[in-house]
Design a protein around this motif. Structure first.
Motif, PDB file in Angstrom:
ATOM      1  N   VAL A  19       0.840  -1.202   0.000  1.00  0.00           N
ATOM      2  CA  VAL A  19       0.000   0.000   0.000  1.00  0.00           C
ATOM      3  C   VAL A  19       0.873   1.249   0.000  1.00  0.00           C
ATOM      4  CG1 VAL A  19      -1.748   1.296   1.252  1.00  0.00           C
ATOM      5  CG2 VAL A  19      -1.904  -1.193   1.140  1.00  0.00           C
ATOM      6  N   SER A  20       1.923   1.248   0.817  1.00  0.00           N
ATOM      7  CA  SER A  20       2.820   2.402   0.880  1.00  0.00           C
ATOM      8  C   SER A  20       3.500   2.645  -0.461  1.00  0.00           C
ATOM      9  CB  SER A  20       3.867   2.170   1.964  1.00  0.00           C
ATOM     10  OG  SER A  20       4.816   3.233   1.985  1.00  0.00           O
ATOM     11  N   ALA A  21       3.957   1.574  -1.094  1.00  0.00           N
ATOM     12  CA  ALA A  21       4.663   1.730  -2.363  1.00  0.00           C
ATOM     13  C   ALA A  21       3.739   2.283  -3.448  1.00  0.00           C
ATOM     14  CB  ALA A  21       5.245   0.389  -2.797  1.00  0.00           C
ATOM     15  N   VAL A  22       2.522   1.749  -3.524  1.00  0.00           N
ATOM     16  CA  VAL A  22       1.581   2.188  -4.550  1.00  0.00           C
ATOM     17  C   VAL A  22       1.141   3.630  -4.305  1.00  0.00           C
ATOM     18  CG1 VAL A  22      -0.702   1.812  -5.553  1.00  0.00           C
ATOM     19  CG2 VAL A  22       0.778  -0.142  -5.045  1.00  0.00           C
ATOM     20  N   SER A  23       0.742   3.928  -3.080  1.00  0.00           N
ATOM     21  CA  SER A  23       0.236   5.268  -2.787  1.00  0.00           C
ATOM     22  C   SER A  23       1.338   6.316  -2.912  1.00  0.00           C
ATOM     23  CB  SER A  23      -0.398   5.304  -1.398  1.00  0.00           C
ATOM     24  OG  SER A  23       0.522   4.916  -0.398  1.00  0.00           O
ATOM     25  N   SER A  24       2.535   5.986  -2.494  1.00  0.00           N
ATOM     26  CA  SER A  24       3.648   6.940  -2.616  1.00  0.00           C
ATOM     27  C   SER A  24       3.969   7.214  -4.080  1.00  0.00           C
ATOM     28  CB  SER A  24       4.890   6.402  -1.906  1.00  0.00           C
ATOM     29  OG  SER A  24       4.672   6.290  -0.517  1.00  0.00           O
ATOM     30  N   PHE A  25       3.960   6.162  -4.889  1.00  0.00           N
ATOM     31  CA  PHE A  25       4.217   6.344  -6.317  1.00  0.00           C
ATOM     32  C   PHE A  25       3.208   7.306  -6.936  1.00  0.00           C
ATOM     33  CE2 PHE A  25       3.196   5.278 -10.683  1.00  0.00           C
ATOM     34  CZ  PHE A  25       4.431   5.358 -11.305  1.00  0.00           C
ATOM     35  N   LEU A  26       1.928   7.073  -6.662  1.00  0.00           N
ATOM     36  CA  LEU A  26       0.898   7.923  -7.247  1.00  0.00           C
ATOM     37  C   LEU A  26       0.992   9.349  -6.723  1.00  0.00           C
ATOM     38  CD1 LEU A  26      -2.096   5.425  -7.213  1.00  0.00           C
ATOM     39  CD2 LEU A  26      -0.802   6.202  -9.203  1.00  0.00           C
ATOM     40  N   TYR A  27       1.240   9.499  -5.436  1.00  0.00           N
ATOM     41  CA  TYR A  27       1.394  10.841  -4.848  1.00  0.00           C
ATOM     42  C   TYR A  27       2.545  11.598  -5.508  1.00  0.00           C
ATOM     43  CZ  TYR A  27       2.928  14.397  -1.537  1.00  0.00           C
ATOM     44  OH  TYR A  27       3.345  15.573  -0.976  1.00  0.00           O
ATOM     45  N   ASN A  28       3.650  10.917  -5.702  1.00  0.00           N
ATOM     46  CA  ASN A  28       4.837  11.572  -6.263  1.00  0.00           C
ATOM     47  C   ASN A  28       4.655  11.983  -7.714  1.00  0.00           C
ATOM     48  OD1 ASN A  28       6.335  11.382  -3.881  1.00  0.00           O
ATOM     49  ND2 ASN A  28       7.095   9.336  -4.388  1.00  0.00           N
ATOM     50  N   HIS A  29       3.612  11.443  -8.371  1.00  0.00           N
ATOM     51  CA  HIS A  29       3.384  11.810  -9.776  1.00  0.00           C
ATOM     52  C   HIS A  29       2.092  12.590  -9.969  1.00  0.00           C
ATOM     53  CE1 HIS A  29       6.923   9.781 -11.293  1.00  0.00           C
ATOM     54  NE2 HIS A  29       6.636   8.754 -10.499  1.00  0.00           N
ATOM     55  N   GLY A  30       1.579  13.166  -8.882  1.00  0.00           N
ATOM     56  CA  GLY A  30       0.484  14.118  -8.988  1.00  0.00           C
ATOM     57  C   GLY A  30      -0.907  13.540  -8.958  1.00  0.00           C
ATOM     58  N   ALA A  31      -1.043  12.248  -8.623  1.00  0.00           N
ATOM     59  CA  ALA A  31      -2.372  11.632  -8.568  1.00  0.00           C
ATOM     60  C   ALA A  31      -2.965  11.777  -7.179  1.00  0.00           C
ATOM     61  CB  ALA A  31      -2.282  10.153  -8.942  1.00  0.00           C
ATOM     62  N   ASN A  32      -4.270  11.914  -7.120  1.00  0.00           N
ATOM     63  CA  ASN A  32      -4.990  11.989  -5.853  1.00  0.00           C
ATOM     64  C   ASN A  32      -5.856  10.745  -5.704  1.00  0.00           C
ATOM     65  OD1 ASN A  32      -6.096  13.001  -3.422  1.00  0.00           O
ATOM     66  ND2 ASN A  32      -7.864  13.807  -4.537  1.00  0.00           N
ATOM     67  N   ILE A  33      -5.559   9.910  -4.713  1.00  0.00           N
ATOM     68  CA  ILE A  33      -6.317   8.679  -4.484  1.00  0.00           C
ATOM     69  C   ILE A  33      -7.662   9.015  -3.849  1.00  0.00           C
ATOM     70  CG2 ILE A  33      -6.373   6.483  -3.235  1.00  0.00           C
ATOM     71  CD1 ILE A  33      -3.299   6.490  -3.394  1.00  0.00           C
ATOM     72  N   THR A  34      -8.740   8.545  -4.465  1.00  0.00           N
ATOM     73  CA  THR A  34     -10.080   8.846  -3.954  1.00  0.00           C
ATOM     74  C   THR A  34     -10.844   7.609  -3.490  1.00  0.00           C
ATOM     75  OG1 THR A  34     -10.823   8.835  -6.272  1.00  0.00           O
ATOM     76  CG2 THR A  34     -10.376  10.983  -5.256  1.00  0.00           C
ATOM     77  N   ASP A  35     -10.326   6.427  -3.771  1.00  0.00           N
ATOM     78  CA  ASP A  35     -10.988   5.212  -3.298  1.00  0.00           C
ATOM     79  C   ASP A  35      -9.974   4.078  -3.316  1.00  0.00           C
ATOM     80  OD1 ASP A  35     -13.662   3.973  -2.561  1.00  0.00           O
ATOM     81  OD2 ASP A  35     -13.065   2.649  -4.190  1.00  0.00           O
ATOM     82  N   LEU A  36     -10.007   3.245  -2.255  1.00  0.00           N
ATOM     83  CA  LEU A  36      -9.078   2.118  -2.197  1.00  0.00           C
ATOM     84  C   LEU A  36      -9.732   0.960  -1.458  1.00  0.00           C
ATOM     85  CD1 LEU A  36      -5.268   2.271  -1.420  1.00  0.00           C
ATOM     86  CD2 LEU A  36      -6.681   0.439  -0.517  1.00  0.00           C
ATOM     87  N   ASP A  37      -9.780  -0.206  -2.096  1.00  0.00           N
ATOM     88  CA  ASP A  37     -10.259  -1.450  -1.482  1.00  0.00           C
ATOM     89  C   ASP A  37      -9.158  -2.484  -1.587  1.00  0.00           C
ATOM     90  OD1 ASP A  37     -13.019  -1.020  -0.640  1.00  0.00           O
ATOM     91  OD2 ASP A  37     -13.425  -0.712  -2.773  1.00  0.00           O
ATOM     92  N   ARG A  73       9.180   0.578 -11.285  1.00  0.00           N
ATOM     93  CA  ARG A  73       9.516   1.006  -9.924  1.00  0.00           C
ATOM     94  C   ARG A  73       8.710   0.320  -8.823  1.00  0.00           C
ATOM     95  NH1 ARG A  73      10.242   7.597 -10.742  1.00  0.00           N
ATOM     96  NH2 ARG A  73      11.812   7.459 -12.416  1.00  0.00           N
ATOM     97  N   VAL A  74       7.531  -0.213  -9.187  1.00  0.00           N
ATOM     98  CA  VAL A  74       6.682  -0.807  -8.153  1.00  0.00           C
ATOM     99  C   VAL A  74       6.290  -2.246  -8.504  1.00  0.00           C
ATOM    100  CG1 VAL A  74       4.537  -0.603  -6.827  1.00  0.00           C
ATOM    101  CG2 VAL A  74       5.754   1.462  -7.549  1.00  0.00           C
ATOM    102  N   ALA A  75       5.642  -2.426  -9.625  1.00  0.00           N
ATOM    103  CA  ALA A  75       5.028  -3.721  -9.944  1.00  0.00           C
ATOM    104  C   ALA A  75       6.049  -4.844 -10.017  1.00  0.00           C
ATOM    105  CB  ALA A  75       4.266  -3.613 -11.265  1.00  0.00           C
ATOM    106  N   ARG A  76       7.182  -4.586 -10.632  1.00  0.00           N
ATOM    107  CA  ARG A  76       8.187  -5.627 -10.792  1.00  0.00           C
ATOM    108  C   ARG A  76       8.728  -6.086  -9.440  1.00  0.00           C
ATOM    109  NH1 ARG A  76      12.176  -3.716 -15.182  1.00  0.00           N
ATOM    110  NH2 ARG A  76      10.200  -3.719 -16.338  1.00  0.00           N
ATOM    111  N   HIS A  77       8.900  -5.143  -8.533  1.00  0.00           N
ATOM    112  CA  HIS A  77       9.444  -5.463  -7.208  1.00  0.00           C
ATOM    113  C   HIS A  77       8.513  -6.377  -6.423  1.00  0.00           C
ATOM    114  CE1 HIS A  77      11.557  -4.962  -3.413  1.00  0.00           C
ATOM    115  NE2 HIS A  77      10.419  -4.587  -2.847  1.00  0.00           N
ATOM    116  N   TYR A  78       7.211  -6.189  -6.590  1.00  0.00           N
ATOM    117  CA  TYR A  78       6.227  -6.968  -5.825  1.00  0.00           C
ATOM    118  C   TYR A  78       5.611  -8.105  -6.646  1.00  0.00           C
ATOM    119  CZ  TYR A  78       6.476  -3.499  -2.107  1.00  0.00           C
ATOM    120  OH  TYR A  78       6.910  -2.683  -1.092  1.00  0.00           O
TER     121      TYR A  78
END
Length: 285
Positions: A19-37, A73-78
């Motif tokens: 969760v940290s890796a995904v949310s940090s990636f999106l935050y660092n590229h200007g995305a705003n998370i509005t829903d997460l399940d 940066r994210v998907a390959r690592h996990y």
């Protein structure tokens, strides 16, 4: 806001930090998370599933570069199986039907009222009985007769009509599609089966239910596979009944369940809320 929404679906081995890796990636590229399940299949060592929505107006890179960078940066690592879709890429949907109209009419009505986020491109039937009803919605209607002697040719005609669509819905299409046909549409054909699977597989399930004296009847929406009525289940519904109901009453009650179960399953697919895992689904509804 819908036109600016992106959806990210992830399946991967569960481990800390996802969760940290995904949310940090999106935050660092200007995305705003509005829903997460999210869902993990076990407290430790299981499989992790995520559906995430984010807003895209302030992204600092193109969609193509975002996907490429996420993979690196994210998907390959996990070790992620993942995909990003965008709500403004409206899915195209075709419907196959025979003579019974309740499931078809429910989909057309919801679509015409804006409740199904798709473009219904065509309705295909092996009979002409519903041509006028479909025509009132302004949707092209095609008749492709099917019998035991022309099945290969009929399926080829249907395949040609389906080209360019993202989803095919069997709204009580009373023909069994061949394995070759289904293979070309992996997890992109949704069927409504008029029973609560795995009970009463095959033809005339309401008669089967009546003969067994059931106290619940139901309907099942599932993805179509080469194994008849065995594909991953998306949604089910039931209605309580008693010994007083006739076969016809069971059918009437069941059709109401069918139309709602199918509509929910189709909407969830269109909104990228379904992850298929083996022969099961994770539905973030």
């Amino acid at each position: 806001m819908t036109s600016r929404t992106a959806r990210l679906l992830i399946t991967c081995p569960d481990k800390p930090g996802i969760v940290s890796a995904v949310s940090s990636f999106l935050y660092n590229h200007g995305a705003n998370i509005t829903d997460l399940d999210q869902h993990a299949s076990a407290p430790e060592g299981g499989t992790y599933f995520m559906r995430l929505e984010f807003q895209t107006p302030h992204l600092d890179m193109s969609r193509q570069l975002l996907a490429q960078t996420f993979e690196e940066r994210v998907a390959r690592h996990y070790n992620m199986d993942w995909r990003i879709s965008y709500a403004d890429d409206v899915k195209k949907m075709a419907i196959l039907v025979s003579k019974v109209d309740h499931a078809l009419m429910e989909l057309l009505w919801r679509w015409s009222s804006g409740a199904l986020p798709c473009e219904i491109t065509t309705v295909i039937s092996n009979h002409d009985a519903l041509a006028e009803a479909v025509g009132r919605f302004g949707v092209p209607f095609h008749v492709v007769p099917v019998n035991k002697d022309n099945k290969v040719e009929a399926e080829a005609k249907i395949q040609a009509l389906l080209q360019g669509n993202d989803l095919v819905v069997l709204a009580r299409y009373m023909q069994i599609l061949s394995g070759d046909f289904v293979t070309g549409w992996p997890h992109r054909i949704i069927n409504i089966h008029h029973s609560f699977l795995p009970a009463f597989v095959g033809a005339n399930p309401y008669q089967q239910a009546y003969d067994k004296g059931v106290k619940l009847i139901g309907a099942t929406a599932h993805y179509v596979t080469a194994d008849l009525d065995q594909g991953p289940i998306i949604e089910q519904g039931v209605e309580r009944v008693s010994h007083r109901e006739s076969v016809e009453t069971l059918r009437e009650l069941g059709q109401n369940v069918e139309r709602n179960v199918l509509a929910r399953a189709v909407r969830w697919h269109l909104e990228d809320r379904v992850i298929v895992h083996g022969n099961k689904t994770i539905v973030f509804a």
